[in-house]
Every structure is written in C-alpha cells, then in structure tokens.
Scaffold this active site. Structure first.
Site, short mmCIF file in Angstrom:
data_model
loop_
_atom_site.label_atom_id
_atom_site.label_comp_id
_atom_site.label_asym_id
_atom_site.label_seq_id
_atom_site.Cartn_x
_atom_site.Cartn_y
_atom_site.Cartn_z
N ARG A 1 -2.32 -14.77 4.70
CA ARG A 1 -3.02 -13.75 5.69
C ARG A 1 -2.50 -14.10 7.13
O ARG A 1 -2.36 -12.96 7.89
CB ARG A 1 -4.50 -14.01 5.72
N ARG B 1 2.21 -6.72 8.86
CA ARG B 1 1.71 -5.47 9.50
C ARG B 1 2.16 -5.13 10.81
O ARG B 1 2.16 -4.01 11.00
CB ARG B 1 -0.01 -5.88 9.61
N TYR C 1 -12.38 -1.96 -4.18
CA TYR C 1 -12.85 -2.03 -2.71
C TYR C 1 -14.37 -1.93 -2.80
O TYR C 1 -14.81 -1.76 -1.75
CB TYR C 1 -12.20 -1.18 -1.89
N HIS D 1 -2.30 -5.49 1.46
CA HIS D 1 -3.47 -6.35 1.24
C HIS D 1 -3.29 -7.56 1.01
O HIS D 1 -2.09 -8.13 0.47
CB HIS D 1 -4.24 -5.64 -0.04
N LYS E 1 0.67 -1.10 -0.04
CA LYS E 1 -0.08 -0.07 -0.03
C LYS E 1 0.86 1.55 -0.05
O LYS E 1 1.94 1.28 0.40
CB LYS E 1 -0.98 -0.03 1.22
N THR F 1 -5.70 -7.30 10.57
CA THR F 1 -6.21 -5.96 9.98
C THR F 1 -5.64 -4.55 10.62
O THR F 1 -4.79 -3.86 10.03
CB THR F 1 -7.60 -5.84 9.81
N GLU G 1 -9.30 -10.77 -8.05
CA GLU G 1 -8.50 -9.44 -7.84
C GLU G 1 -7.13 -9.47 -8.49
O GLU G 1 -6.77 -8.66 -9.09
CB GLU G 1 -8.06 -9.50 -6.19
N ASN H 1 -2.20 0.02 6.63
CA ASN H 1 -1.72 -1.18 7.07
C ASN H 1 -0.73 -2.07 6.10
O ASN H 1 -0.84 -3.37 6.30
CB ASN H 1 -2.85 -2.12 7.75
P1 ADP Z 1 -8.12 -7.03 5.47
O1 ADP Z 1 -7.24 -5.98 4.50
O2 ADP Z 1 -7.41 -7.51 6.73
O3 ADP Z 1 -8.74 -8.04 4.67
P2 ADP Z 1 -10.79 -5.68 5.45
O4 ADP Z 1 -11.26 -6.47 4.22
O5 ADP Z 1 -11.77 -5.67 6.50
O6 ADP Z 1 -9.47 -6.02 6.19
O7 ADP Z 1 -10.55 -4.02 4.87
C1 ADP Z 1 -10.10 -3.69 3.94
C2 ADP Z 1 -9.11 -2.66 4.27
O8 ADP Z 1 -9.73 -1.31 4.67
C3 ADP Z 1 -7.96 -2.74 5.47
O9 ADP Z 1 -6.88 -3.31 5.03
C4 ADP Z 1 -7.83 -1.50 5.79
O10 ADP Z 1 -6.77 -0.76 4.99
C5 ADP Z 1 -9.09 -0.58 5.66
N1 ADP Z 1 -9.60 -0.76 6.91
C6 ADP Z 1 -10.35 -1.97 7.47
N2 ADP Z 1 -10.95 -1.51 8.67
C7 ADP Z 1 -10.76 -0.11 8.86
C8 ADP Z 1 -11.22 0.98 10.05
N3 ADP Z 1 -11.72 0.41 11.15
N4 ADP Z 1 -10.68 1.96 9.76
C9 ADP Z 1 -9.93 2.35 8.66
N5 ADP Z 1 -9.67 1.64 7.71
C10 ADP Z 1 -10.08 0.30 7.74
MG MG Z 2 -10.14 -7.78 3.07
#
Ligand code: ADP
Ligand code: MG
Length: 139
Positions: A87, A104, A51, A117, A11, A93, A128, A114
């Site tokens: 993962r 992370r 997204y 992805h 990212k 996350t 994707e 974070n």
């Molecule tokens: P992951 O990337 O671990 O699969 P998610 O799919 O739930 O997590 O969310 C996608 C992305 O959205 C996260 O990697 C992060 O960049 C962002 N994100 C998730 N939750 C939050 C939050 N509470 N506040 C701000 N950004 C968030």
């Molecule tokens: Mg996700």
C-alpha cells in the site's frame, strides 16, 4: 505477525495504456515476488462480487462497470509485511494525494481509474487471492 502475501490487480486503464510491464518491473524492483499471476477480463457479476464490500458506496456502480470494461492482470505477491509495504508502494487511493514515485502517482488517471488494487489486510489478501486463484496456482 505481519502476513507475507498481498493481492493486486493492474486495472483496465493502466493495462490498456500499456503500463503493465513497467508496473510489474517496479513491483519486482520493490522486492515483491510473484506467487501467481494471470490476465483476465472480469464480467460485471464477478467485479461486483469482488467489490461487494463497497456495495453501499456511491461509486460502486461506476467501479463495477470500470473493472469489467477490459482486461486486467491479477496477481498474488509475497514479501515480509506485504500488505502494508504494497500500500505504501502504490500510494493513496486518490492519485492527487499519492506520494511522488508511487505507482498511482505515476500511472493513475483518476481516483476511480487508479492503476492498481492492493489488499487492505492480511485476511482480505487471502480472501482476494482465493477469489482468483486455486491453491495449486499459487507457488
Ligand atoms: P483502495 O483501492 O485504495 O483500497 P478503496 O478500497 O476505498 O480504495 O476503494 C476501492 C476502489 O474504488 C478504489 O481503488 C477506486 O478504484 C474506487 N474508488 C474509491 N473511492 C472512489 C471515489 N470517490 N470515486 C470513484 N471511485 C472510487
Ligand atoms: Mg480497498
């Protein structure tokens, strides 16, 4: 049967902070191989499409803005059980909850920014990967 590919992005903040090389090195060290990789700067429209599944979430706007704020590295990775293993390798996350030694934990600056992805299912890994790469770019 567990699939053997996953999709990842380094990212914007991790890229800008110069962590891409270290992250790629650790990905290889963890036993993943690269089927495809490229550097891109997403438009807000492209980030919004990628997204779209999170459209209803309160952080969607912030996420789209962030993911289109600078260059990223997109890649398709191959390994047995790639989705689940990746993962585990990248961690939770929220970096505050990510296990010691994960990507992370080492490189994320916040839950939004974070570092990387990782796909959440075999089906989404292919969706994707195909969003970013054509068939002949994945070797
Ligand atoms: P992951 O990337 O671990 O699969 P998610 O799919 O739930 O997590 O969310 C996608 C992305 O959205 C996260 O990697 C992060 O960049 C962002 N994100 C998730 N939750 C939050 C939050 N509470 N506040 C701000 N950004 C968030
Ligand atoms: Mg996700």
């Amino acid at each position: 049967m567990a699939g053997n590919i996953t999709f990842t992005m380094i990212k914007p903040t991790a890229y800008k902070n110069g962590h891409a090389g270290k992250i790629i090195d650790q990905i290889l060290g963890a036993g993943f191989t690269f089927k495809a990789m490229k550097q891109v700067h997403l438009t807000a429209e492209q980030a919004g499409q990628f997204y779209a599944v999170h459209k209803a979430r309160p952080f969607y706007g912030e996420l789209v803005e962030f993911m289109s704020s600078g260059p990223i590295i997109a890649a398709v990775l191959e390994k047995d059980n790639a989705v689940e293993d990746y993962r585990t390798f990248i961690g939770a996350t929220n970096p505050a909850e990510a296990a010691e030694g994960t990507i992370r934990k080492q490189f994320a600056t916040s839950i939004g920014e974070n570092a990387v992805h990782g796909s959440d299912s075999d089906e989404n890994a292919w969706i994707e990967a195909n969003f970013f790469f054509s068939n002949f770019e994945m070797v």
